[in-house]
Every structure is written in C-alpha cells, then in structure tokens.
Write an enzyme that holds these catalytic residues in place. Structure first.
Site, PDB file in Angstrom:
ATOM      1  N   LYS A 185       0.832  -1.208   0.000  1.00 56.76           N
ATOM      2  CA  LYS A 185       0.000   0.000   0.000  1.00 56.76           C
ATOM      3  C   LYS A 185       0.860   1.249   0.000  1.00 56.76           C
ATOM      4  CE  LYS A 185      -3.817   0.283   2.311  1.00 56.76           C
ATOM      5  NZ  LYS A 185      -4.823   0.321   3.412  1.00 56.76           N
TER       6      LYS A 185
ATOM      7  N   LYS B  99      -1.319  -6.832   6.282  1.00 56.42           N
ATOM      8  CA  LYS B  99      -1.911  -8.160   6.133  1.00 56.42           C
ATOM      9  C   LYS B  99      -3.197  -8.041   5.321  1.00 56.42           C
ATOM     10  CE  LYS B  99      -2.697 -12.546   6.913  1.00 56.42           C
ATOM     11  NZ  LYS B  99      -1.873 -13.590   6.265  1.00 56.42           N
ATOM     12  N   TYR B 100      -3.370  -8.903   4.334  1.00 57.31           N
ATOM     13  CA  TYR B 100      -4.568  -8.885   3.495  1.00 57.31           C
ATOM     14  C   TYR B 100      -5.635  -9.742   4.162  1.00 57.31           C
ATOM     15  CZ  TYR B 100      -7.446  -9.098  -0.730  1.00 57.31           C
ATOM     16  OH  TYR B 100      -8.476  -8.988  -1.633  1.00 57.31           O
TER      17      TYR B 100
ATOM     18  N   HIS C  99     -16.063  -3.732   4.654  1.00 59.03           N
ATOM     19  CA  HIS C  99     -15.482  -2.393   4.679  1.00 59.03           C
ATOM     20  C   HIS C  99     -16.552  -1.463   5.245  1.00 59.03           C
ATOM     21  CE1 HIS C  99     -13.139   0.940   2.316  1.00 59.03           C
ATOM     22  NE2 HIS C  99     -13.628   1.388   3.452  1.00 59.03           N
TER      23      HIS C  99
ATOM     24  N   LYS D  47     -15.926   1.703  -4.963  1.00 54.68           N
ATOM     25  CA  LYS D  47     -17.226   1.353  -4.395  1.00 54.68           C
ATOM     26  C   LYS D  47     -18.310   1.397  -5.475  1.00 54.68           C
ATOM     27  CE  LYS D  47     -15.667   3.437  -0.090  1.00 54.68           C
ATOM     28  NZ  LYS D  47     -15.716   4.627   0.782  1.00 54.68           N
TER      29      LYS D  47
ATOM     30  N   ASN E 167     -10.633   9.379   5.737  1.00 53.56           N
ATOM     31  CA  ASN E 167     -10.882  10.247   4.583  1.00 53.56           C
ATOM     32  C   ASN E 167     -11.236  11.635   5.089  1.00 53.56           C
ATOM     33  OD1 ASN E 167     -10.416   8.609   2.298  1.00 53.56           O
ATOM     34  ND2 ASN E 167     -12.304   7.512   2.716  1.00 53.56           N
TER      35      ASN E 167
ATOM     36  N   ARG F 172     -12.497  14.410   4.045  1.00 49.87           N
ATOM     37  CA  ARG F 172     -13.324  15.167   3.101  1.00 49.87           C
ATOM     38  C   ARG F 172     -14.748  14.634   3.139  1.00 49.87           C
ATOM     39  NH1 ARG F 172     -14.097  11.059  -0.401  1.00 49.87           N
ATOM     40  NH2 ARG F 172     -12.330   9.706  -0.896  1.00 49.87           N
TER      41      ARG F 172
ATOM     42  N   ARG G 118     -24.104   3.691  -7.364  1.00 47.36           N
ATOM     43  CA  ARG G 118     -23.355   4.627  -8.203  1.00 47.36           C
ATOM     44  C   ARG G 118     -23.628   4.287  -9.669  1.00 47.36           C
ATOM     45  NH1 ARG G 118     -17.530   6.009  -5.409  1.00 47.36           N
ATOM     46  NH2 ARG G 118     -18.209   5.834  -3.234  1.00 47.36           N
TER      47      ARG G 118
END
Length: 444
Positions: free
Chosen positions: A157, A200-201, A207, A236, A289, A291, A337
């Site tokens: 990442k 770690k994945y 989420h 998303k 985030n 924002r 979306r």
C-alpha cells in the site's frame, strides 16, 4: 456566515454544494473547464469562471487558477467537494496563505492523516486497532523479509494512495518485488509520493466507515456507519446503512474508536474513519478520509443531518448545536453509483421519482459525457423503513431510470440488487465480481 463560496469541483457534487448554499442564502461561484462550460453547476451558480482547458491538470487541479478565481470573485471560502484537490494539503495551505477559508480540515491535519503510515502510527498510539503491517519500506528485500513474518497474502500500500491507486495484492513471495515497484511507481505518478508499506490482506471482511462531524470547539459526533464492501477494483459500487452484520456492541465500540481517532488528529469538519470488520466482530482501522464522501447522502437519510450544510457552518466557526445523544438513526438507505461506460450525448433522460427516491446528478437532456474525468455520472439513493423495502424501492427506481445515448452500469446494478445473496446480506469486500458474474455480466 459566508456570503459567497467558490465550488472547486464539477458534476453532481458541485450541484449538491450549490443547492445547499442556495438554501442557506449563500452566493456561489462555479469554476469550470472548457469541456464543462454548458454543465448544470455552471448554469445553477450565481457566478461562473473558466479556469482552464479540458484536462483536469489544466483546470480542476490547477491550484493557481482556482485561487485566482476565488480572489477575483471575492469568495470568502472554497468548498473542494471530493476528489481533485479535496485532500490536498498544499492547496489547503495556499487557501490559508491567501486568506480564503478551506471548507475542510486545515493543511496540517490533511498532511498528517493523508499519510497512511503516519495515521496508522497515530491509531496504534491511542489504542485504536490497526491491521497488522509494517512502517514505510525502502526496498523489495526488506519487504520480503517482513512479509514472511506477517504471512501471505499481503497488501502493498502506498502511504499517499487513494481510489485504489498504489495498492497491490500479493499472494506469494515471488510476486512481491514486482508488486512493490509497481505500487510505488503508480503512487509516485498519481500523488507525487512513492512510499509504500505492507499490510496483512484480510479476507471475509466488511469495509465499514464511520461518519464524524467535528467543530472548532472540541465537539465531535458520529452519525453511524456505512457498509461499503461492494467494490470493484477498489472502487465502491453500492453502499448501504446500517450495516446488516453490525451489532449494537460493535457499533458502539466502532463509533467510540472513530471519535477517538478524530480527537487524536485534532480534526475539524466532516470526516470518515474507515475500518475492516472481521467475522469475529473485531475491527481494524485502515484510513481516515479527510473530506466529504461520495456516499454521504445515505447517512443524511438515516440521521436527518445535512452534512454539507454543517461543513459550511463548521468552517464558519459555528458550533454543533446537537450532541451524540441527539442522534437517532432510523430506517435503511442505500446508494447505487451510476457510471458511464462510454462518452457521447445523452439524447433521452428519465430520472426515477417517488417518496424518498432521488438521483444526485448533473445530467440534463442532451448533455455531453466527456472522456476527461471520473466515470460516475450520478448516485441513485433510496430510503425505507426496512432493508427489504429499500431493496424493492431501489429495484423499482433502477427499472424506471432511462439514460439513452451512452452505455451505463444500470443493468449491472439491477442484477446486483436482485441477487439472492445480496438480498440476504451475504457479502464481503471480495464478492462483487462473483455476484455480477452470476448475473452474466461482463466486468468492465
């Protein structure tokens, strides 16, 4: 209260902010690229200023031109929306330098929380659980040694990543070096910072993000969670609230962790603290985030709090006039979306209606979909008393929506909400490609 705000964005979020300003009696200034000169936000704003040519780098990312537009129009504040410059600490600092209020956290907070490694360390210090991982790594050899300790699969990442950029999933050691270098190069190209770390994945996780509002007087409230697990290529697709697997105990602990994170960061304005929720009820901080989120309307539906208006009030040094005890979450809301899969002219448009159904968009009849920006052209949002009713309402609204002249993902969204596994709430962050494949969809 501000008398004039410049909106440093485009599309549906610019429309959303302009409408909030109109309801608050605030004049608005729309900035636009040459490609957007006939767009809806440009038509709705009180003033409009062209800031460059079609490319985002020449217009919506052109800090100098945006600041010049704000000064020329005597705008007291800039609302950045989301995307573009919304989390850019240099732009926020430039606003501060020029005496313009940036509607969001200050540049120091943006810089600190925008660095994923820094934010992880802060969370560890205050006792908020984080996904097992490393600090910034300097070469693939170091990454291989630490990845063996963490155990595969892992994530590479970027510390400055976002929107799925600078992230690679690695299943085995022989793929790590390539993933390390690719993630670093992608992040450097997109964000100007190629630093990466390992995490770690985790699989079979949700989420889940918590929406917070924090004013300049130390008051912080949490408006509940949003389940954003349904993603395609880290983007998303459908969000809903509340999260179906959330218990009252987990919710309280996660909300407390989100408020704790905001306090530790000296956060002011609207923000979102993101977690991974494991099947055993444990959760792990992944990022904050700094924002407005794309999916903020579903939180507004269940909380009866206008997040955009409170962003503006908080930036104007107005304290929150409610406490956590005043927040009563109710019903169920979800957002699909709607993305364009081609460019061209919208030659026929029908937007669905009905009680607690709305489509946040900048689309109008005969408008042009241009290739220069993000593919999202709108957000279909519904609210109902129960999840079952919300799903039915979303299905009906998707069936009613007509956008001719371009290709969209409406049919994919319809297949998704009709899928029995989705309807049961049987999903996690990895399942969306499988759900769409069951409907015979070709992923794009």
């Amino acid at each position: 209260m501000f008398s004039k705000i410049l909106i440093a964005n485009r599309g549906e979020v610019a429309v959303r902010i302009i409408r909030a300003c109109k309801e608050m009696g605030i004049e608005t200034v729309a900035v636009y690229s040459e490609a957007d000169q006939n767009s809806l936000p440009v038509a709705l704003a009180d003033e409009r200023i062209c800031i460059g040519s079609n490319a985002a780098a020449d217009s919506y990312l052109n800090q100098k031109n945006i600041i010049s537009a704000a000064l020329a129009s005597n705008a007291e504040a800039i609302h950045p929306g989301y995307g573009f410059l919304s989390e850019n600490p240099e732009f926020a600092a430039l606003c501060e330098e020029k005496g313009i209020i940036f509607i969001g956290p200050d540049s120091n907070v943006l810089r600190a929380m925008g660095d994923k490694d820094n934010s992880r360390q802060l969370m560890k210090e205050i006792g908020v659980p984080v996904v097992p991982g490393t600090e910034i790594l300097h070469d693939p050899a170091e990454a291989k040694r630490l990845a063996a300790e963490i155990g595969y699969p892992i994530l590479v990442k970027a510390t400055a990543g976002g929107g799925g950029k600078g992230i690679r999933v690695v299943e085995r050691e022989e793929d790590l070096e390539h993933a390390f270098l690719a993630a670093s190069e992608e992040a450097k190209s997109a964000f100007g910072n190629g630093d990466v770390f390992l995490e770690k994945y985790l699989t079979s996780v949700r989420h889940v993000e918590m929406q917070v509002l924090a004013d300049a007087f130390g008051n912080i409230v949490c408006l509940g969670e949003r389940d954003c697990s349904l993603q395609l290529n880290k983007q998303k697709v459908l969000e809903e609230t509340p999260c179906l697997v959330m218990t009252e105990d987990i919710r309280k602990r996660m909300m407390d962790a989100a408020v704790k994170a905001a306090k530790a960061a000296n956060y002011v304005n609207a923000g979102t603290v993101e977690f991974l929720l494991a099947p055993d009820g444990n959760f792990y901080f992944i990022e904050m985030n700094t924002r407005l989120q794309v999916e903020h309307p579903i939180t507004e539906e269940i909380s009866d709090v206008d997040i955009v208006k409170w962003q503006i009030r908080i930036a104007c040094q107005i304290p929150l006039d409610f406490t956590q005890e005043d927040i009563h979450l109710h019903g169920h809301s979800m957002e699909c979306r709607i993305n364009a899969r081609s460019t061209g002219q919208v030659d026929f448009l029908h937007i669905p209606g009905g009680s607690r159904v709305h489509f946040d968009t900048a689309l109008v009849q005969d408008c042009l979909i241009v290739p220069f920006y993000d593919s999202m052209i709108g957000k279909l949002i519904v609210y109902a008393k129960t999840r079952e009713d919300a799903i039915r309402k979303m299905e009906a609204a998707l069936c009613e929506m007509v956008i001719h002249g371009i290709h969209t993902n409406i049919e994919d969204q319809l297949r998704l909400v009709r899928n029995p596994r989705f309807q049961k709430g049987d999903y996690d962050t990895l399942i969306l490609p499988e759900l769409l494949a069951e409907g015979g969809t070709e992923l794009e």
